[in-house]
Every structure is written in structure tokens, then in C-alpha cells.
Design a protein around this motif. Sequence first.
Motif, short mmCIF file in Angstrom:
data_model
loop_
_atom_site.label_atom_id
_atom_site.label_comp_id
_atom_site.label_asym_id
_atom_site.label_seq_id
_atom_site.Cartn_x
_atom_site.Cartn_y
_atom_site.Cartn_z
N ASN A 60 0.83 -1.20 0.00
CA ASN A 60 0.00 0.00 0.00
C ASN A 60 0.87 1.26 0.00
N LEU A 61 1.42 1.61 1.16
CA LEU A 61 2.33 2.75 1.20
C LEU A 61 3.68 2.42 0.58
N PHE A 62 4.04 1.15 0.59
CA PHE A 62 5.35 0.74 0.07
C PHE A 62 5.21 -0.43 -0.89
N THR A 63 6.12 -0.48 -1.84
CA THR A 63 6.31 -1.64 -2.70
C THR A 63 7.71 -2.17 -2.45
N GLY A 64 7.81 -3.44 -2.10
CA GLY A 64 9.11 -4.03 -1.80
C GLY A 64 9.85 -4.46 -3.04
N LEU A 65 11.05 -4.95 -2.83
CA LEU A 65 11.83 -5.51 -3.94
C LEU A 65 11.07 -6.66 -4.58
N VAL A 66 10.44 -7.47 -3.75
CA VAL A 66 9.55 -8.54 -4.21
C VAL A 66 8.25 -8.41 -3.44
N GLN A 67 7.19 -8.98 -3.95
CA GLN A 67 5.88 -8.96 -3.29
C GLN A 67 5.13 -10.25 -3.57
N PHE A 68 4.08 -10.47 -2.79
CA PHE A 68 3.18 -11.59 -3.03
C PHE A 68 1.94 -11.10 -3.76
N ASP A 69 1.49 -11.86 -4.71
CA ASP A 69 0.24 -11.57 -5.40
C ASP A 69 -0.91 -11.98 -4.49
N ALA A 70 -1.79 -11.04 -4.17
CA ALA A 70 -2.87 -11.32 -3.22
C ALA A 70 -3.85 -12.36 -3.75
N GLN A 71 -3.98 -12.47 -5.05
CA GLN A 71 -4.96 -13.40 -5.63
C GLN A 71 -4.39 -14.81 -5.75
N THR A 72 -3.13 -14.94 -6.20
CA THR A 72 -2.56 -16.26 -6.46
C THR A 72 -1.66 -16.76 -5.33
N GLY A 73 -1.19 -15.86 -4.47
CA GLY A 73 -0.26 -16.25 -3.42
C GLY A 73 1.17 -16.37 -3.90
N GLU A 74 1.42 -16.13 -5.18
CA GLU A 74 2.76 -16.27 -5.72
C GLU A 74 3.58 -15.00 -5.50
N GLN A 75 4.88 -15.19 -5.29
CA GLN A 75 5.77 -14.06 -5.12
C GLN A 75 6.34 -13.65 -6.48
N TYR A 76 6.57 -12.35 -6.66
CA TYR A 76 7.04 -11.85 -7.94
C TYR A 76 7.98 -10.67 -7.73
N MET A 77 8.77 -10.37 -8.72
CA MET A 77 9.64 -9.20 -8.69
C MET A 77 8.79 -7.94 -8.75
N ALA A 78 9.06 -7.00 -7.88
CA ALA A 78 8.29 -5.74 -7.84
C ALA A 78 9.23 -4.57 -8.13
N ASN A 79 9.82 -3.98 -7.09
CA ASN A 79 10.76 -2.88 -7.31
C ASN A 79 12.11 -3.39 -7.84
N ALA A 80 12.35 -4.69 -7.72
CA ALA A 80 13.60 -5.28 -8.22
C ALA A 80 13.42 -5.82 -9.63
N GLU A 81 14.43 -5.57 -10.45
CA GLU A 81 14.49 -6.19 -11.77
C GLU A 81 15.06 -7.60 -11.67
#
Length: 574
Positions: A489-510
Amino acid sequence: MQSHSMRWRFVLLLAVFALVAAACGGSDDATDETTTTGAAETTTTAATGETTAPDATTTTVAEEVEAPTAENQLSGLTVVDDKTFTVELTTADPEFPIQLAYTAYFALPSVAYDNTLGYNKAPIGNGPYMFPEGGEWEQDVAIDLVTYADYAGPAPANDGINFVISPDPKTNYLEAQAGNLDVLSAVDPEFLASAPTDFPDRFAQSPSTGILYMAFPEYMDDTFTLEHRQALSMAIDRELIIEKIFNNSGTAAHSAIPSNLGGRDDVCESWNYNPDAAKALWDAAGPIDAFDVWFNQGGGHETWIEAAVNMWDNTLGIDSGSITFQTAEWADYLDHADNGEFTGPFRLGWGMDYPSPLNFLEPLYASYMTAADGGSNASEYNSPQFDAALAEGKAAVAASGNLADGIPFYEAAEDILCEDARTMPIRFSLNQFAWNEGVDNVFMDAYSNVGFSLITADDGIVSSDLTNPASLFPMDANESEGTQVLMGNLFTGLVQFDAQTGEQYMANAESITSEDGGLTWTVVLRDGWTFHNGEPVTAQSYVDAWSFGARSELGFQNNGFYKKFVGYEELNAG
């Protein structure tokens, strides 16, 4: 065994994510890890009485601190260029990338260090939501957020979030039922039977890795001997509590590790209901004339704890009138935990920081993870054998890159924890939430946080319940209320979890890569990311933030996360 010279990539850890992809882990009872300081006021009542305590919010965030400089930077963090930095760990850790969704690993803008207390009231992050101009956290009232127009990630499906702060889950349910809350993030057990009818087609459940437990302070072992601890645990019928108190939501916990992260069914004799053995142990140990039981207010815990006390009465012959409930509002309760002030068994909960069995053992029970160490070992459990088993497990994973190779050692550590009867696992929780007409696409992520950015809302704004957080400063926020506001919400991490699938993905990190088996990591950031004040998110933003959080004199609750970095000891030597 894989070669240490191979190129380790984040994708190799996807096998771990598969363990939790369907779990959507976390807990409304968790993550109850803190290192807050200061005096706290507590209410004392008989085991059948009502409890009240004053509202309070406690944080270790100070108003004036020394800003990050080259002199107070972790030597294990190196800026390569604006978009690249390296992380050198004291020991190889192939699990490192999956930990980076957590608040401890967020970046901070330079303004955060000008007035950390002021920043805590209205954090400037890099996420899809921000505080409106002039807005700030209204203690015990509300947190209102609007969308960030220049967000570099996917745009939210709504125009903002209205967190309505209330500590009472029963009140929250009635408010949602009356249409005054769009999203109810946790359904009180009292209403679970009626929730599907009260919210037709708008009530959902998803598995969780969150655990509810009670523990015994090691500093009270003169009162609660090993046999006392075993007896009290064996006298609790966990299945009956799940059935009668939680309306069959969640599962009885007979392990310290969730089953979807490798937890075993039959780990420990004293974590199973055995009234005859419990009575024999209690009688052999001798009676305890009176003692306290601790739990926090505002979480709906009194009902199930009363049930446990009645079981102790019926099975062990303990007069329930001799047991006193010690309760406090959440922030004050955390003070008692961190200051070693519990005078009997106490309730806490835990939700994963990252999807690994290690995360349910090390933070809660390792001797080097007490509040004084910036950790969450509130029982102050101290077992060299337990610590050694964890170390062997981590070494095995580092040697092969295969997380499964650490499991036998983590199981050995859990066996030692069982033998010492330091904790009483009670319940593995279940995400149970509801929403009203006018909003849709409601999911909960791997930390049991609502995926607000996915929700569509007819009137643009999504309102939801929230208990008053202990802190909103990322390096200091590690309980569920603060992380709900910050993560995604206030922050996006280097990686995050998808709320719908539960899978983790690259966010602020390439990319996040290692070429030496997980000892040194290279993090490359995506282009175009800025904080809410327009300041670019750079490699230095991360290095400064992590170095700041690692400074033990600041007393941040997430300080323990940085101990793995090279330079931590030198940074805190003075």
C-alpha cells in the motif's frame, strides 16, 4: 550437491513459493514480534472477569537521530550505481530473496531521517497509495490513503483506502453488517456460523500459515517446571477449542511449523491432548497455588483462553478462580513482552515473514533473537542445542541450494523445543473475511493482508477495519496492523506476493542474483520508481534504509533482520 560457482538465481527459489502459493499465509493474530520499550499499564482480573485497559500506542521511533552517512553504513552493503547494489551476508543464505517482501527491507526517502517521529505519522513510501497532502495517521481513529499518481507499478483499481481503527472484532463485524465497512479483514469466531448468510457470496476463507500459541517465560522456570509446562499443554483439548470456540475454522496445532511449510502431524507428546498423562505429571510436580495468564485485549482471545483455563480446572484440578488474567491494549502488551514482564503463560501469534520452516523457529525461539537482540523470542528460551540444530540446517541449505536439505535439522530443532516444553501450539489460523456490495475482487495475500490495490469500489474508496498499529516506520513495524498499512500500500518491496494467487514476484527489483551460493547478492532495481515526494528510488535508498534499521541504539523492532549482514557487529560495536 550443486557447485558454489554456479549462478544462483531468484527463480531457483520458486519451489519454496509453491509451498505457499495456495496457502496465502499469515495470520490476523500475527506477526506479534516486537522490541518496544517503556512502561505499560495493565489490567488485572479474575479468570472470569471483564478486562479494561487504557488505549496506548508505543513505538521505539525517536524524533531526532543521526542521518545515514558513510560512517554509519553497513560495510556489507555496496552501491554499484544508481540502480544496483550488492549485499554481503555473514553466511550463505539461499532463502534471502524470499525474505525481501518484508517491511524491514523497504527503501526510505531521505526525508525519513529528518524527523523520524513525524515520518512515522505519515510515511512517504514508493507504493500505490500515499497520505493526502496534510494528512496523517489519526491515532485510534483512522488512516486515510489516496492513490499515488506517479506510481511506477500497476495502477490500483480504486481511488484510496479508509482504514477505520477499532480494537473490537465484534464491533467491526456489526459495522460491516450495517454497511459501514466495505471490507472486514477478520471475522470474529462468534459470527462464523452466520457470516455466509450475513454476507451471501461475499464471505471467503483461505488457508494460512499463521499460528496461535502460548508460551512460558524461561525466567519463571522456578514456578513452572518442565513437568508443569508439559501438563498444562497436555490438558488442553485443541480440537475441542477449534470446534466450539472457533466454529471449526482453522486446525488444531500439534507442531510449531505449519503443515503447508513442512510441519509434521505427530511431533510432540506434550502438544497432544492426554488428560491422564497431564494429571499424573501435574500431581508429581506439585501444585501451583495461583498464577497469571497473559493475553492482549482487542483480539477476541478471552473466550478460548477461558476454555483452556476450564480444561486445566477439570483435568488438573486447578481452581480457575486462582488464575488471574493479565491483559493490556496491544501496544502495552508488547511492552510487557519486550521487557520480560510476563508472570505466567502468555499468548502470542506469528505469521510468516517468508515461506520457510526456519521462519517459525529462529525468530521465536533462538537464544540470539530475544527482544534485547531485536528479535521476537518473548519467552527468552535459551537452548544451545536448539541453536546448533538451526545452524546446521542453514548450513545444509547454503551448501546445496536445496531448501529440503535443511528440513531434517529444523525437525531436530523442533524436537528439542518439544522436549523443553517452552511453547504450547494451539491453532493454525484460517483467513476468514467478508465484503459488502459495491466492492469486488477481494483477496488476502501471503501475510493475511488484504490486497487493496486489486479491489474495485463503486464509490472509489475502500473502507476496512484495522487495530491501531504500534508503528508505521518500516524498520520498526513488524506486527500485523502496521504491516497491513505498509505492505503493498504505502510501500512496494523488492519482491511482493500476489494477493490473488499467493505467488511471489519481482516488484521494485528487476533481478536478485548470487554467483557464490547465496553469500553475496546483487540487486538490480527497475527504472522509473519514485517516492511519493518525487525523490527517485535508488540503490542508495535501500543501503541507507537497511543500515539505519541495523543501528541497535535506535531500538527498531526489525533490527534482528540485519544481523546477517556483514558489518552489523562493527556498526554496533560502540
